[in-house]
Motif scaffolding. Structure first.
Motif: not given
Length: 423
Positions: A91-93, A100-102, A245-249
């Motif tokens: 999902i996120t790096e 980085r989303y995908r 910017l806050c969608a995933d972490h």
């Protein structure tokens, strides 16, 4: 004490070189070598001497790595404290440039104006492709009759989130079916997620929801109307950027909680409800509250340097100005701060934020996305609590992605505890 903030909750402590060496059982030369290799972050001592201060959490993490050599138990324990990765995810790096989303840098997506819905679909798809056009999401019906009296008694929007999710779960036919059926397909979960997340902004202002839901097709526009602001392009862009910017972490407290619940086969309502409980903590979802208190206590831009120095003299991090994963500063915060300042450069509280950033930089402390969320809320003229609400609404996209990935793995998350007698 100049700031009325509980430092044991809202700050990260620093230690001087002698204590850092003692904690790690190393010589000062080795400590300096660790710092030069980026294993420890050091900052100038606030005193007149030439000493350096080190983040206690960095030292504890490095110590956990060393302890891990003694066997499996310490390895597992250390992994849960900002340690080594504990599971695989596409999902996120995490990178020094931000998440980085995908494979797509979140800051780039925000700068180029990608919408929250586009980024959510990107997170939910294994193809790694950003939808070329704006997705149109349906909105779930709000159980107004049951929620109206409860919503009236809650001042903070974030406190309405678990109420909404619990009401949905109780009244949804999907929720009733789930007790007797196997987990839904990924596509069914995505369909449900679209309608639920599109309706989550109800928590911002329930009384304005019918008008906002009818007039605004996009999440950012709807939030703007719920904040009682006209959805001008600059405002919508700022809200979209905050959401993107806050969608995933990666494995935050809320996303890990969501994965644990999803691994049990629970429905999406339960997954989001577990995460909503995690949002209530001051070390995660409401971290921006401490930033709001900091701004209030600073009162005027010219006091910012004095306030920042007071924190440094106590060996404490300024609330919202240190992030474990970004030694050189949170890239998400920089992007969002710039957009907020661009929208409302003359607002007094935004000038306080700017002054605090300038005062913190020489101390080696940089603004995180929590500071930037507060700045965005101020630029929009929104009330206190809006920053943490934007964070929760944004993170819902990542939570769904983690639930989908965890279900696909087919693995129940069930770690083991190492029994240690008390007394």
């Amino acid at each position: 004490m100049l700031i009325n903030v509980d430092s044991t909750i809202h700050t990260t402590h620093f230690v001087a070189s002698p204590e850092a060496c003692a904690m790690l059982g190393i010589r000062r030369e080795t400590l300096y070598a660790y710092a030069s290799r980026g294993l420890l972050r050091s900052y100038p001592s606030p005193g007149k001497g030439r000493g350096r201060m080190y983040l206690r959490d960095d030292i504890l993490r490095l110590k956990a790595r060393h302890d891990a050599r003694s066997g499996h138990g310490p390895v597992a324990a250390a992994a849960l404290r900002w340690g080594e990765p504990v599971l695989d995810s596409s999902i996120t790096e995490m990178s020094v440039e931000g998440p980085r989303y995908r494979g797509m840098l979140a800051t780039d997506l925000a700068i180029r104006g990608a919408s929250f819905e586009q980024v959510a679909e990107l997170l939910w798809s294994r193809s790694g492709t950003l939808p070329p056009t704006q997705p149109r999401w349906p909105t779930a019906a709000i159980p107004e009759a049951e929620l109206a009296p409860l919503a009236a008694g809650t001042r903070r929007p974030l406190a309405r989130l678990p109420l909404l999710l619990a009401a949905w779960q109780a009244h949804s036919s999907f929720g009733r079916m789930r007790r007797a059926a196997s987990p839904p397909s990924p596509e069914a979960t995505r369909r449900l997620a679209r309608s639920l997340i599109a309706a989550l902004p109800w928590i911002v202002a329930p009384e304005r929801w019918p008008d906002a839901a009818a007039r605004a097709p996009r999440m950012a526009e709807r939030i703007c109307l719920l904040l009682n602001r006209s959805p001008q392009p600059a405002r919508v862009r700022l809200i979209d950027a905050a959401l993107v910017l806050c969608a995933d972490h990666e494995l935050t407290v809320s996303s890990f909680a969501a994965r644990v619940v999803a691994s049990s086969g629970a429905d999406l309502y339960a997954v989001l409800l577990a995460a909503a409980s995690a949002f209530s903590g001051p070390l995660h979802g409401t971290a921006s509250d401490a930033v709001e208190a900091l701004i209030d206590d600073t009162r005027q831009p010219h006091r910012a340097k004095r306030i920042a120095t007071a924190y440094a003299n106590r060996g404490e991090a300024i609330p919202g100005f240190v992030h474990h994963l970004y030694p050189q500063g949170d890239p998400r915060g920089r992007v969002l701060l710039d957009l907020a300042m661009e929208l409302a450069p003359n607002k007094r509280k935004l000038r306080i934020v700017h002054a605090l950033v300038e005062a913190a930089e020489p101390l080696g402390q940089h603004p995180t996305v929590d500071v930037a969320l507060v700045a965005a809320a101020q630029a929009l003229g929104a009330n206190k609590g809006t920053a943490s609400t934007l964070f929760a609404l944004a993170r819902a996209a990542g939570l769904v992605a983690h639930a989908l990935e965890q279900r696909e793995s087919g693995v129940l998350i069930r770690p083991r505890a190492r029994y240690t007698p008390s007394g």
